[in-house]
Design an enzyme around this catalytic site. Structure first.
Site, PDB file in Angstrom:
ATOM      1  N   GLY A 112       0.833  -1.091  -0.120  1.00 15.15           N
ATOM      2  CA  GLY A 112       0.111  -0.174   0.262  1.00 15.15           C
ATOM      3  C   GLY A 112       0.939   0.941  -0.028  1.00 15.15           C
ATOM      4  O   GLY A 112       2.021   1.296  -0.426  1.00 15.15           O
ATOM      5  N   SER A 113       0.386   2.177   0.521  1.00 19.59           N
ATOM      6  CA  SER A 113       1.064   3.685   0.514  1.00 19.59           C
ATOM      7  C   SER A 113       2.154   3.558   1.811  1.00 19.59           C
ATOM      8  O   SER A 113       2.177   3.004   2.668  1.00 19.59           O
ATOM      9  CB  SER A 113       0.117   4.855   0.911  1.00 19.59           C
ATOM     10  OG  SER A 113      -0.438   4.729   2.239  1.00 19.59           O
ATOM     11  N   VAL A 161       0.707   4.422   5.137  1.00 16.60           N
ATOM     12  CA  VAL A 161       0.225   3.699   6.066  1.00 16.60           C
ATOM     13  C   VAL A 161       1.136   2.329   6.247  1.00 16.60           C
ATOM     14  O   VAL A 161       1.024   1.987   7.416  1.00 16.60           O
ATOM     15  CB  VAL A 161      -0.961   3.107   5.163  1.00 16.60           C
ATOM     16  CG1 VAL A 161      -1.683   1.913   6.125  1.00 16.60           C
ATOM     17  CG2 VAL A 161      -2.194   4.061   4.839  1.00 16.60           C
ATOM     18  N   GLY A 162       1.786   2.167   5.530  1.00 10.60           N
ATOM     19  CA  GLY A 162       3.032   1.190   5.558  1.00 10.60           C
ATOM     20  C   GLY A 162       3.927   1.528   7.006  1.00 10.60           C
ATOM     21  O   GLY A 162       4.244   0.661   7.650  1.00 10.60           O
ATOM     22  N   GLU A 197       5.845  -3.428   0.903  1.00 15.86           N
ATOM     23  CA  GLU A 197       5.994  -2.916  -0.596  1.00 15.86           C
ATOM     24  C   GLU A 197       4.990  -1.805  -0.780  1.00 15.86           C
ATOM     25  O   GLU A 197       3.940  -1.897  -0.896  1.00 15.86           O
ATOM     26  CB  GLU A 197       5.605  -4.250  -1.479  1.00 15.86           C
ATOM     27  CG  GLU A 197       5.940  -5.409  -1.412  1.00 15.86           C
ATOM     28  CD  GLU A 197       7.280  -5.403  -1.931  1.00 15.86           C
ATOM     29  OE1 GLU A 197       7.845  -4.369  -2.554  1.00 15.86           O
ATOM     30  OE2 GLU A 197       8.052  -6.333  -1.763  1.00 15.86           O
ATOM     31  N   CYS A 231       2.608   0.068  -8.820  1.00 10.57           N
ATOM     32  CA  CYS A 231       3.635   0.661  -8.126  1.00 10.57           C
ATOM     33  C   CYS A 231       4.979   0.471  -8.916  1.00 10.57           C
ATOM     34  O   CYS A 231       5.868   1.259  -8.351  1.00 10.57           O
ATOM     35  CB  CYS A 231       3.962  -0.304  -6.785  1.00 10.57           C
ATOM     36  SG  CYS A 231       4.057  -1.881  -7.114  1.00 10.57           S
TER      37      CYS A 231
END
Length: 508
Positions: A244-245, A248-249, A266, A300
């Site tokens: 994800g972003s 948030v990661g 990732e 991505c």
């Protein structure tokens, strides 16, 4: 109950219905959380409704999954590989139905939808071979009559949180390897692609049922941030893989590390392609189009930045603008479509905000830059001429917007490539062996994926996938990525019953 549209009737052949529970816990389908709609981004109309997980559903599922892990990890690895082989065969039988569902629910064009499901099948094949190669090593001991071994054992339970843009491929990268390594899997699919989560889980669960194994070995939840937070906080989950972003990661990583869990991230890409003055221009232009426009710029590994040598700058740009104007935009299921919709109306609004920001800073839009008036979330593929020092270049606009800039020397191009916080993928187009090997070396690209004369996207499963810096440092799929899903033990055996040295001590 039947699906509202005839075009969705095929979904019943992969176990879906117009209203369905979105949790597979303890071998059963149930859910007690909020009801959500799965939306087709090509027309923003409802496909079906799904009931998401509640925290009570989550707890029931995790208890069963923890118990099932005791059974699954004791099964010999080649036997686990055989089960994963059967999962691959089950997906093969429904390949085109699953690919079509993926295109309808996510929005990527049909060849990409089918290709993504095929990637999960390929990962199953990869994992089957891996199940007979989870090898440790023998290490020479400095002590006489001693043997040192390195062994690998399962972690127990692996949590996989996937994103909307690759709603099943990323599961395949993680789950296939985690399963053959002896781990149970807890999967939280993206909130906006619940039907894909359910369809894949149904096929996987049927394989475990046929093999008379606990369904809880593969537990899945449709849900939002509440379920994701529960996974991050849960000490029963040894490894959390999050896609994800970066924002948030980072929060997931901090939560998991607070309990000394393992984290595999990732995150964002912001990838660049460099075109040197000796490049094959036709190859480069075609590759840039594929990398920048594919999946509507929502990979991505999408090419976000294009660096062109000043001596060929206008030549490349003219050709690129020309092919951009030929891109067919429309229904992702229609043959010949190259650019489908963005995934959500919010994504379209973010595109509009990004374009407004570009215009407010007086950067030049060479082509595109507009939303297409329709029921769906369609936008024009866009090329923007910009300075490499502009702040917006360092941020990732998750849409088909390509920033182009010129450079004079190889060293300058590498510096620009490395100047952003993210570090996933990069590529250079050149015929020079000197530049190629500099690019691959310690003073070259600082990304996890470093390509030459191919686009930034289209990674193969045989190589470890992942990136550096704000991309998170994770590695999934091939190479030796399997080691992340296991715990390593260094074992020393005193087979000669040699006594340790203990001068001056009488042991009787």
């Amino acid at each position: 109950m039947e699906f509202a549209k005839q075009e969705y009737e095929f979904l019943s052949e992969i176990g879906l219905s117009p209203e369905t529970p979105g949790c597979f816990v303890n071998g059963k389908w149930k859910a007690h959380g909020p009801t959500v709609s799965s939306i087709n981004p090509a027309n923003n109309q409802k496909i079906a409704t799904v009931v998401e997980a509640s925290l009570e559903d989550y707890e029931e599922g995790m208890k069963a999954c923890s118990e099932a892990s005791k059974i699954w990890m004791e099964l010999p690895a080649p036997k686990r590989g055989e089960v994963v082989r059967q999962i691959g065969d089950a997906l093969r039988e429904k390949l085109h139905h699953l690919g079509r569902l993926l295109s309808i629910e996510m929005g990527k064009i049909l060849p990409e939808g089918i290709g993504e499901v095929q990637e999960v099948i390929d990962m199953c094949d990869f994992a089957v071979g891996l199940s007979r190669q989870l090898n440790g090593s023998v290490i020479p001991s400095e002590r006489p009559n001693h043997m040192m071994l390195e062994t690998w054992n399962p972690l127990g339970v692996v949590g996989v949180i996937t994103a909307f843009n690759f709603p099943c491929a990323v599961l395949g990268w993680n789950a296939c390897i985690a399963l053959v390594c002896g781990n149970c899997v807890v999967w939280k699919g993206a909130p906006t692609t619940p039907l894909i989560t359910i369809a894949i889980t149904k096929l996987v669960s049927e394989v475990f049922e046929r093999n008379k194994l606990p369904g809880a070995i593969f537990t899945s939840f449709c849900g939002g941030a509440e379920i994701g937070q529960a996974i991050a906080k849960d000490p029963r989950i040894s490894l959390v893989s999050f896609t994800g972003s970066t924002k948030v990661g980072l929060m997931v990583q901090q939560t998991v590390h607070q309990r000394f869990g393992k984290c595999l991230l990732e995150l964002s890409g912001n990838n660049a392609i460099i075109i040197m003055d000796d490049a094959d221009i036709k190859l480069a232009v075609r590759s840039v189009l594929f990398a920048a426009v594919g999946t509507a710029g929502q990979r991505c590994t999408t090419c976000r930045r294009l660096l062109i040598h000043e001596s060929i700058y206008q030549t490349v740009l003219d050709q690129l603008v020309d092919v951009y104007k030929q891109v067919k935009i429309g229904d992702p299921l229609e043959k010949g479509t190259l650019l489908g919709p963005l995934h959500t109306p919010e994504s379209r609004k973010n595109f509009e905000k990004g374009i407004e920001n570009i215009k407010s800073q007086a950067w030049k839009i060479l082509t595109g830059g507009s939303v297409i008036e329709s029921e769906g979330n369609f936008v024009q593929p866009t090329i923007v001429e910009i300075s490499p020092t502009a702040d917006i270049v360092k941020e990732e606009l998750f849409a088909p917007v390509l920033y182009v800039m010129k450079f004079q020397t190889f060293e300058e191009a590498v510096k620009i490539n490395n100047s952003v916080p993210q570090g996933l993928s990069s590529s250079i187009f050149t015929r020079s062996p000197e530049n190629i090997f500099k690019w691959l070396g310690p003073h070259g690209s600082d990304t996890g994926i470093v390509n030459v004369n191919i686009p930034t996207n289209g990674a193969e499963i045989g190589g470890a996938f992942g990136g550096e810096k704000a991309t998170g440092g994770g590695r999934e799929a091939g190479s030796d990525s399997w080691k992340q899903y296991m715990r390593r033990s260094t074992c020393t055996i005193n087979y000669g019953n040699e006594l340790p040295l203990a001068q001056g001590i009488n042991f009787g």
